[in-house]
Design a protein around this motif. Structure first.
Motif, PDB file in Angstrom:
ATOM      1  N   ALA A  70       0.832  -1.198   0.000  1.00  0.00           N
ATOM      2  CA  ALA A  70       0.000   0.000   0.000  1.00  0.00           C
ATOM      3  C   ALA A  70       0.872   1.255   0.000  1.00  0.00           C
ATOM      4  O   ALA A  70       0.588   2.222  -0.709  1.00  0.00           O
ATOM      5  N   GLN A  71       1.932   1.221   0.779  1.00  0.00           N
ATOM      6  CA  GLN A  71       2.809   2.386   0.872  1.00  0.00           C
ATOM      7  C   GLN A  71       3.499   2.678  -0.450  1.00  0.00           C
ATOM      8  O   GLN A  71       3.660   3.830  -0.846  1.00  0.00           O
ATOM      9  N   ALA A  72       3.900   1.627  -1.156  1.00  0.00           N
ATOM     10  CA  ALA A  72       4.591   1.806  -2.431  1.00  0.00           C
ATOM     11  C   ALA A  72       3.637   1.930  -3.611  1.00  0.00           C
ATOM     12  O   ALA A  72       4.078   2.155  -4.727  1.00  0.00           O
ATOM     13  N   LYS A  73       2.356   1.748  -3.366  1.00  0.00           N
ATOM     14  CA  LYS A  73       1.341   1.806  -4.422  1.00  0.00           C
ATOM     15  C   LYS A  73       1.569   0.744  -5.484  1.00  0.00           C
ATOM     16  O   LYS A  73       1.366   0.978  -6.684  1.00  0.00           O
ATOM     17  N   LEU A  74       1.995  -0.430  -5.027  1.00  0.00           N
ATOM     18  CA  LEU A  74       2.164  -1.567  -5.922  1.00  0.00           C
ATOM     19  C   LEU A  74       0.834  -2.315  -6.025  1.00  0.00           C
ATOM     20  O   LEU A  74       0.122  -2.463  -5.030  1.00  0.00           O
ATOM     21  N   PRO A  75       0.481  -2.812  -7.210  1.00  0.00           N
ATOM     22  CA  PRO A  75      -0.822  -3.477  -7.335  1.00  0.00           C
ATOM     23  C   PRO A  75      -0.905  -4.785  -6.568  1.00  0.00           C
ATOM     24  O   PRO A  75      -1.992  -5.165  -6.102  1.00  0.00           O
ATOM     25  N   GLY A  76       0.185  -5.512  -6.448  1.00  0.00           N
ATOM     26  CA  GLY A  76       0.129  -6.793  -5.760  1.00  0.00           C
ATOM     27  C   GLY A  76       1.467  -7.490  -5.789  1.00  0.00           C
ATOM     28  O   GLY A  76       2.444  -6.972  -6.341  1.00  0.00           O
ATOM     29  N   ALA A  77       1.531  -8.695  -5.187  1.00  0.00           N
ATOM     30  CA  ALA A  77       2.791  -9.431  -5.123  1.00  0.00           C
ATOM     31  C   ALA A  77       2.517 -10.876  -4.783  1.00  0.00           C
ATOM     32  O   ALA A  77       1.459 -11.224  -4.237  1.00  0.00           O
ATOM     33  N   VAL A  78       3.477 -11.731  -5.125  1.00  0.00           N
ATOM     34  CA  VAL A  78       3.518 -13.107  -4.629  1.00  0.00           C
ATOM     35  C   VAL A  78       4.829 -13.230  -3.849  1.00  0.00           C
ATOM     36  O   VAL A  78       5.898 -12.896  -4.368  1.00  0.00           O
ATOM     37  N   VAL A  79       4.711 -13.700  -2.604  1.00  0.00           N
ATOM     38  CA  VAL A  79       5.885 -13.855  -1.743  1.00  0.00           C
ATOM     39  C   VAL A  79       6.018 -15.323  -1.376  1.00  0.00           C
ATOM     40  O   VAL A  79       5.034 -15.953  -0.939  1.00  0.00           O
ATOM     41  N   LEU A  80       7.223 -15.862  -1.543  1.00  0.00           N
ATOM     42  CA  LEU A  80       7.483 -17.259  -1.228  1.00  0.00           C
ATOM     43  C   LEU A  80       8.786 -17.347  -0.436  1.00  0.00           C
ATOM     44  O   LEU A  80       9.800 -16.791  -0.858  1.00  0.00           O
ATOM     45  N   VAL A  81       8.728 -18.024   0.716  1.00  0.00           N
ATOM     46  CA  VAL A  81       9.911 -18.245   1.544  1.00  0.00           C
ATOM     47  C   VAL A  81      10.081 -19.743   1.723  1.00  0.00           C
ATOM     48  O   VAL A  81       9.143 -20.437   2.136  1.00  0.00           O
ATOM     49  N   GLY A  82      11.240 -20.258   1.380  1.00  0.00           N
ATOM     50  CA  GLY A  82      11.478 -21.690   1.482  1.00  0.00           C
ATOM     51  C   GLY A  82      12.790 -21.997   2.159  1.00  0.00           C
ATOM     52  O   GLY A  82      13.638 -21.127   2.369  1.00  0.00           O
ATOM     53  N   ARG A  83      12.927 -23.264   2.510  1.00  0.00           N
ATOM     54  CA  ARG A  83      14.174 -23.724   3.096  1.00  0.00           C
ATOM     55  C   ARG A  83      14.375 -25.182   2.697  1.00  0.00           C
ATOM     56  O   ARG A  83      13.496 -26.028   2.922  1.00  0.00           O
TER      57      ARG A  83
END
Length: 805
Positions: A61-74
């Motif tokens: 919201a702060q960066a005014k980005l439309p959306g994202a996919v976040v993936l964290v793996g190990r």
């Protein structure tokens, strides 16, 4: 893609954990999280990972980005994955989903191109050390013949970041001709400059060597065996039935104002002009595709499917920074972080690696913890007005680091050295005169000898070569010849008169009187052999080596033998640089077509002159013993003798290739002070301003201190000059040629009306370099002019080298 798209990993982490407070901000609407693995079972604290939800939404919201996919793996399991916000805003809103396909932008470089190159290396079809022209001979121009595959992979090929978009307007084949004709900005291997051009060329290389297009090769050899099911170049090309849901592709922005947003067509205009398949951009993929690649690399080249894509050695090579400088660390296609600490733990510690893309894509992987983070956005959608994705990357990395539960204790970081230590061993060097004496003066016994020497011609016991030969058994020393500065090296005048040596009463014939520069036929008539013993300093315009060449010519004409008693090159025998003399620029300060810093001894130069100039004199070189090319004078164990009145230390000799040629302009270069060539100035220079400009130029191994001084001779005698004191703070990286260019370029920029470079041409002896300085070209572009000529000189030089490295 822009060069900034591949910034260092330092941009990933925030300097503290205060970013956690962003989780209290209002979240965007988003679909429910995709079910994840049991984070607590793979070394993550699940509760802490789930704090990512609100924090990521707030950052978007702060960066005014439309959306994202976040993936964290190990390791082989995913600890967290979620889609946030919207995939598309125009022409209609669509929610983001885990399987959204993104334009990877510069992630194409490591994922597709570099990996393809490493597969070909695994197969033995190419080597890192291979020159590009072995496979693409059309690039053999403007010095590009020296570019290796490794240079390209590490962004050290000397190529510009991007060529003009107009080069692509006439189609791919014409574009490739223009790419092949590009000039270099600097010498290959010299520095890191992030270059899309370099990876365009690597993509072409893959096609030439493999016989397949880059997209075909990558699909068959990387994506399919790795299980990267949605990874494609040109995803909407060909059979549309293979893409029943094109809406899964995240759009970027219009290619031109008024056009629809790009969807399935690569955003990068150069890749698009090449048909959507290029080594620097064009790949489309999902977060799960990148996860499969991350696991492949963490498993030493074995994909999640169990199929091997790369050998363990190839993976290690990709992540090895080689001998790149600390400030320019780069793997083979990957940005590698080798000196970094995070605010908590070391999730992404030493030797972690990753890359970012201009469209808002990023991946970072840490082999030590086997953890990785993937963040995919389409930050350019819909109108390229969103903010930076850097805060989002910092946020996710910080929270992921806080969620790791079983990190090993980080190793302590060594304190960086202030100055480079010089611990190389001291050698025991024997000069030519001592080697000659140990051989009982064999080449001179029974001969009448003429000696070209000065005060630097000394034996190990301190006796002058004059005295040694005068008292040598069965050697008849008949005549002495003096170069510039005289036999005793004390004269700094325009003309040296003939004289008589006080100790031996031998006549001294000046080779620096009026227009006389070489022995006459009468001077040599009663001699059998000429002996040359003078200490040079390794610089083309230092006239002792011109005297050497002219002596060879005179000896050939008179049918006399020449014996050169060799001495070390005091500034080392490895460094070579500066412009090579143009053919029409021969003079007493530019006798032969060699660069300003030639990296040779007088014995080696004598051999080169004798053959390359077709003098063909009867020449014998008595080499030094114990000297190696990497040794500067401080490592020889020999006593320093000032080679000329103003060459008073090794530091001044090292500075001379860069400062000396500026004496032809209206600058005071320290003559008439106690530190010649260590200070440069003029009455019209503002010391603090110039010192700042030079320090900002980051000339390797040097630092500049603003000073005022009053020279007692030559330029500005008796006048107060503003200028700089030049400090060599790191001998291992200092290059006097770069210093000279830095001085010239800052003067041309800051003092264009006051600095008069009109008389530089004879010292540079190179038309193109002189014009480039007048035109205000950058130091890097000027050095790029020399690439091919230095390579050509190196091939000639190698034939005459005597000493090992």
């Amino acid at each position: 893609m822009k060069p900034s798209a591949a910034g260092p990993f330092a941009t990933w982490l925030f300097v503290g954990l205060g970013v956690l407070g962003l989780g209290e901000a209002r979240a965007q609407d988003a679909p429910a999280a995709t079910p994840t693995a049991d984070a607590g079972g793979i070394g993550f604290d699940a509760d802490r990972l789930h704090r990512l939800d609100a924090a990521v939404e707030a950052a978007l919201a702060q960066a005014k980005l439309p959306g994202a996919v976040v993936l964290v793996g190990r390791g082989d399991r995913i600890g967290y994955v979620k889609a946030f916000g919207r995939r598309a805003v125009q022409p209609a809103e669509q929610p983001m989903t885990r399987d959204t396909i993104f334009d990877m932008a510069s992630l194409t470089k490591p994922v597709a191109t570099a990996t393809s190159v490493m597969i070909l290396i695994d197969e033995g079809k190419i080597r890192l050390s291979d020159r590009l022209i072995k496979f693409l001979p059309e690039f053999d121009n403007h010095g590009k013949g020296q570019i290796t595959i490794e240079h390209l992979l590490r962004h050290r090929a000397g190529l510009m970041p991007d060529n003009a978009i107009g080069d692509y307007k006439d189609g791919p084949e014409e574009a490739w001709k223009k790419l092949a004709a590009l000039s270099l900005d600097f010498r290959p291997g010299e520095r890191f400059v992030y270059s899309d051009v370099g990876f365009e060329i690597l993509g072409r290389l893959v096609e030439k060597v493999s016989g397949q297009t880059l997209d075909q090769f990558a699909r068959e050899r990387i994506y399919q065996p790795a299980g990267m099911t949605d990874a494609h170049f040109r995803p909407t090309a060909g059979d549309a039935s293979k893409w029943p849901n094109v809406d899964r592709i995240a759009p970027t922005e219009p290619a031109e104002p008024g056009q629809p947003v790009l969807r399935g067509a690569v955003h990068d205009p150069r890749s698009r002009a090449l048909g959507g398949v290029a080594g620097h951009a064009g790949l489309f993929a999902t977060a799960d595709d990148l996860s499969a690649l991350a696991r492949t690399l963490l498993n030493k080249g074995v994909a999640p499917s169990g199929k091997r894509i790369l050998s363990p050695l190839a993976v290690r090579m990709m992540l090895d920074t080689g001998d790149t400088p600390p400030s320019q660390r780069r793997g083979l296609g990957w940005d590698v972080e080798t000196d970094f600490s995070s605010p908590r733990g070391e999730l992404f510690g030493p030797s972690s690696f990753g890359h970012t893309g201009f469209t808002g894509t990023s991946i970072w992987i840490d082999p030590e913890t086997r953890a990785y983070v993937i963040i995919l956005t389409s930050r350019l959608h819909p109108d390229n007005k969103a903010g930076s994705t850097t805060p989002l990357r910092r946020m996710v990395a910080t929270l992921a680091a806080a969620a790791v539960t079983d990190l090993p204790a980080p190793a302590p970081k060594p304190a960086p050295p202030v100055l480079a230590a010089r611990r190389a061993p001291i050698l025991s060097v024997k000069c030519g005169i001592d080697v000659l004496a140990s051989r009982d003066f064999a080449p001179l016994r029974g001969r009448r000898v003429g000696l070209i020497t000065n005060h630097t011609g000394q034996a190990a016991d301190g006796r002058s070569t004059i005295d040694v030969l005068f008292h040598a058994p069965e050697v008849k020393l008949v005549r002495l010849f003096s170069p510039e500065h005289g036999v005793r090296g004390a004269l700094d005048v325009e003309k040296i008169a003939n004289d008589v040596d006080e100790a031996t009463k031998l006549p001294i014939v000046s080779l620096y009187e009026g227009k006389k520069r070489k022995p006459s036929t009468d001077d040599l008539a009663d001699l059998d052999v000429l002996v040359y013993d003078i200490q040079d300093i390794g610089v083309r315009y230092y006239t002792y080596i011109s005297t050497l060449g002219l002596v060879l010519e005179a000896a050939k004409s008179a049918g006399k033998k020449v014996v050169v008693l060799d001495r070390p090159n005091p500034i080392g025998g490895l460094g070579v640089g500066g412009p090579v003399r143009d053919d029409d620029q021969e003079s007493f300060i530019a006798y032969h077509s060699i660069p300003i810093r030639h990296g040779m001894t007088v014995g080696e130069l004598a051999k080169l002159y004798n053959t390359e100039r077709k003098i063909e004199a009867d020449l014998e070189v008595v080499p030094c013993e114990g000297w190696t090319r990497d040794a500067t004078y401080d490592r020889t164990g020999l006593r320093w003798v000032n080679p000329s009145p103003n060459m008073r230390s090794l530091t001044e000799a090292l500075l001379y290739p860069g400062v000396g040629w500026l004496e032809a302009t209206n600058l005071a270069t320290g003559r008439g002070t106690d530190t010649p060539f260590e200070r440069v100035g003029a009455p019209w220079i503002k010391p603090a301003e110039w010192a700042k400009a030079l320090n900002d130029a980051s000339i390797p191994g040097s630092r500049f201190v603003p000073i005022e001084f009053v020279p007692s001779e030559r330029q500005y005698k008796g006048e107060r000059c503003g200028g700089v004191q030049i400090l060599v703070v790191d001998w291992s990286t200092f290059d006097p040629i770069k210093l000279g260019l830095g001085l010239a370029s800052t003067l041309r920029k800051g003092y264009k009306d006051q600095w008069k470079p009109d008389r530089l041409q004879p010292m540079l002896a190179d038309h193109a370099t002189y014009q480039a300085i007048l035109d205000g070209k950058t130091a890097g572009r000027i050095e790029g002019l020399w690439v091919q000529e230095l390579a050509d000189f190196a091939e000639v030089r190698d034939r005459y080298l005597i000493y090992p490295e």
